[in-house]
Design a protein around this motif. Sequence first.
Motif, PDB file in Angstrom:
ATOM      1  N   THR A 342       0.834  -1.208   0.000  1.00 44.69           N
ATOM      2  CA  THR A 342       0.000   0.000   0.000  1.00 44.69           C
ATOM      3  C   THR A 342       0.868   1.257   0.000  1.00 44.69           C
ATOM      4  OG1 THR A 342      -1.707  -1.239   1.144  1.00 44.69           O
ATOM      5  CG2 THR A 342      -1.840   1.176   1.292  1.00 44.69           C
ATOM      6  N   VAL A 381      -5.267  -2.952   5.094  1.00 42.41           N
ATOM      7  CA  VAL A 381      -6.730  -2.866   4.993  1.00 42.41           C
ATOM      8  C   VAL A 381      -7.135  -1.505   5.554  1.00 42.41           C
ATOM      9  CG1 VAL A 381      -8.931  -3.910   5.601  1.00 42.41           C
ATOM     10  CG2 VAL A 381      -6.925  -5.357   5.212  1.00 42.41           C
ATOM     11  N   LEU A 382      -7.573  -0.634   4.665  1.00 40.09           N
ATOM     12  CA  LEU A 382      -7.801   0.759   5.061  1.00 40.09           C
ATOM     13  C   LEU A 382      -9.243   1.026   5.479  1.00 40.09           C
ATOM     14  CD1 LEU A 382      -5.733   2.319   2.131  1.00 40.09           C
ATOM     15  CD2 LEU A 382      -5.065   2.272   4.547  1.00 40.09           C
ATOM     16  N   ASP A 383     -10.125   0.062   5.193  1.00 39.80           N
ATOM     17  CA  ASP A 383     -11.538   0.354   5.422  1.00 39.80           C
ATOM     18  C   ASP A 383     -12.174  -0.561   6.464  1.00 39.80           C
ATOM     19  OD1 ASP A 383     -11.371  -1.942   4.002  1.00 39.80           O
ATOM     20  OD2 ASP A 383     -12.798  -1.380   2.429  1.00 39.80           O
ATOM     21  N   PRO A 385     -14.261  -1.509   9.515  1.00 37.95           N
ATOM     22  CA  PRO A 385     -15.334  -0.736  10.163  1.00 37.95           C
ATOM     23  C   PRO A 385     -14.877  -0.219  11.531  1.00 37.95           C
ATOM     24  CG  PRO A 385     -16.067  -2.977   9.558  1.00 37.95           C
ATOM     25  CD  PRO A 385     -14.603  -2.905   9.266  1.00 37.95           C
ATOM     26  N   ASP A 386     -15.331   0.958  11.892  1.00 38.89           N
ATOM     27  CA  ASP A 386     -14.921   1.575  13.169  1.00 38.89           C
ATOM     28  C   ASP A 386     -15.099   0.618  14.346  1.00 38.89           C
ATOM     29  OD1 ASP A 386     -14.572   3.751  11.615  1.00 38.89           O
ATOM     30  OD2 ASP A 386     -16.088   5.013  12.602  1.00 38.89           O
ATOM     31  N   ARG A 402      -6.804   6.034  13.210  1.00 39.41           N
ATOM     32  CA  ARG A 402      -7.388   4.690  13.129  1.00 39.41           C
ATOM     33  C   ARG A 402      -6.439   3.622  13.671  1.00 39.41           C
ATOM     34  NH1 ARG A 402     -11.931   4.494  10.737  1.00 39.41           N
ATOM     35  NH2 ARG A 402     -11.825   2.309  10.129  1.00 39.41           N
ATOM     36  N   GLY A 406      -5.051  -2.261  10.522  1.00 38.37           N
ATOM     37  CA  GLY A 406      -5.085  -2.565   9.084  1.00 38.37           C
ATOM     38  C   GLY A 406      -3.931  -3.431   8.599  1.00 38.37           C
ATOM     39  N   PRO A 432     -10.764  -8.609   3.799  1.00 37.42           N
ATOM     40  CA  PRO A 432     -11.451  -8.160   2.589  1.00 37.42           C
ATOM     41  C   PRO A 432     -11.824  -9.368   1.717  1.00 37.42           C
ATOM     42  CG  PRO A 432      -9.387  -6.966   2.910  1.00 37.42           C
ATOM     43  CD  PRO A 432      -9.407  -8.053   3.917  1.00 37.42           C
TER      44      PRO A 432
END
Length: 530
Positions: A342, A381-383, A385-386, A402, A406, A432
């Motif tokens: 990334t 992994v950037l997304d 969930p909170d 965050r 990730g 993912p």
Amino acid sequence: MVRSVFRKGNGPGLLKVGARSFNVGMTHEWWRDAVIYQVYVRSFADGDGDGIGDLPGARSRLPYLADLGVDAVWLTPFYTSPMADGGYDVADYRDVDPLFGTLDDAKGFIVDAHALGLRVIVDIVPNHSSDQHEWFRAGLRDRYIFRPGKGSDGELPPNDWESLFGGPAWTRVQDGNWYLHLFAREQPDLNWENPDVHAEFLDILRFWLDLGVDGFRIDVAHGMVKAPGMPDVGHSGQLDLLGSAELPYFDQDGVHEIYREWRKVLNEYPGDRMAVAEAWPPSPERTALYVRPDELHQAFNFHFLKADWAAEPFRAVIDETLAAGAPATWVLSNHDVHRHVTRYGGGDLGRRRARAAALLMLALPGSAYVYQGEELGLPEVLDLPDEVLQDPRWERSGHTVRGRDGCRVPVPWTSTGPSLGFSKGTGWLPQPEDWAKLSAAEQQDAPESMLSLYRNVLRARRGLEFGPFEWLDFGEDVLAFRRGEFVCIVNFGSTVMRLTEPGRVVVASSHYGLEGGQIQLPPDTALWWE
Ligand code: NOJ
């Protein structure tokens, strides 16, 4: 099959340690050019189906690591811990947390690894313990750093030091005093001015050395000694200064006395036991102090990891590292930073560059640390969930940072199953969907996969004879160096580079052209030849 651990300079003797036989009396210490694989235990493999990686799971994957061709495994903390910081908050340094298994599982892991010819390094966390450690719970304040506060009523922290996880580095207790924690408040800093702390850690080292570990990765190795009087830093944003400026709570000269004590203990044991410092001193010269002959064996070189994808930054950090004259280490990723696929641009581009970076790292003199999943080309992994985030930075920053989850997403082993073979159940962080195709099973027999590349490169590295390092000049966008007959060349530029076909091409990171005795090396591609 038992692989030979030593490849070069072996002396004749054989030493029996538990179930293994290792050569001794050799001139070449194993760690000097070892490839060490980092297992972040809770995300590597889950043996009991609770969704959290553990020692039995990691043990079951040892044949995979032997087949990959690494020399050693570094296990991140698996000790008794309330897990306020993923196990870097240790409550009992001599036992295994039930989440990760039992002490017998740790012993079994060491025995199995050795039988496969793999060394084992464990993490040691001496800067701080957990607030659930028996010392802290028993109120043994002289083993931690307690101070009265400032202000008319002691209502202000004793100084302006900041926690690396955000907020002040001090927490106030009921009687009005404050204790220091450079990380989370559940991680009180130990007081290394107290001889009891020294004695305790020498004993902990011996405990694990007696169980057969080959070395230690020392957490926050530059942190244990604080500047006299604990002066203010004078400004905020202190985390940004890490590794580039002097700070009163890091890299104090006194820390080296601790390592001289530790080195004596390591030297008492046969078989080249070693220690590597996770240290962020402000300069390569200061880093080199940690690896003086009577101190530690290695210190991580984080400048390599921080270099942007371009020839010049890499050239600079390689120069600076080799000039320091200390044993070199090379790291591209670990459990605290964004994965390099990334960082280098993500997607196909990031993966292509990561392939070239692997050839570069594994061609350099010294030892290399490979972070689990890097051999699969896993991205950050950037997304996430909170609600699944567990890094203490997320809470301590008031949900603005965050954090590091990730790069800690469980490893995909198979292309099906609730957590892609990581666990019989759901993993502690979701993977993912497109990670099925990145799984080890999918890549195992695919000749062009990242996994095959790492396996081939590691195998090739074992068979090569390396001579002295020397830069070659192929223009400013190209990094090229020789080590005797061996040459590594990386095209960082944006155009295809042409060069006369060299000797034997050993391995290439991506396809290259060959026409009329000329090699055409595309951008973001590396080549080894001899
Ligand atoms: C460095 C470790 O790598 C990191 O994961 C941890 O949070 C801190 N030290 C505190 O122990």
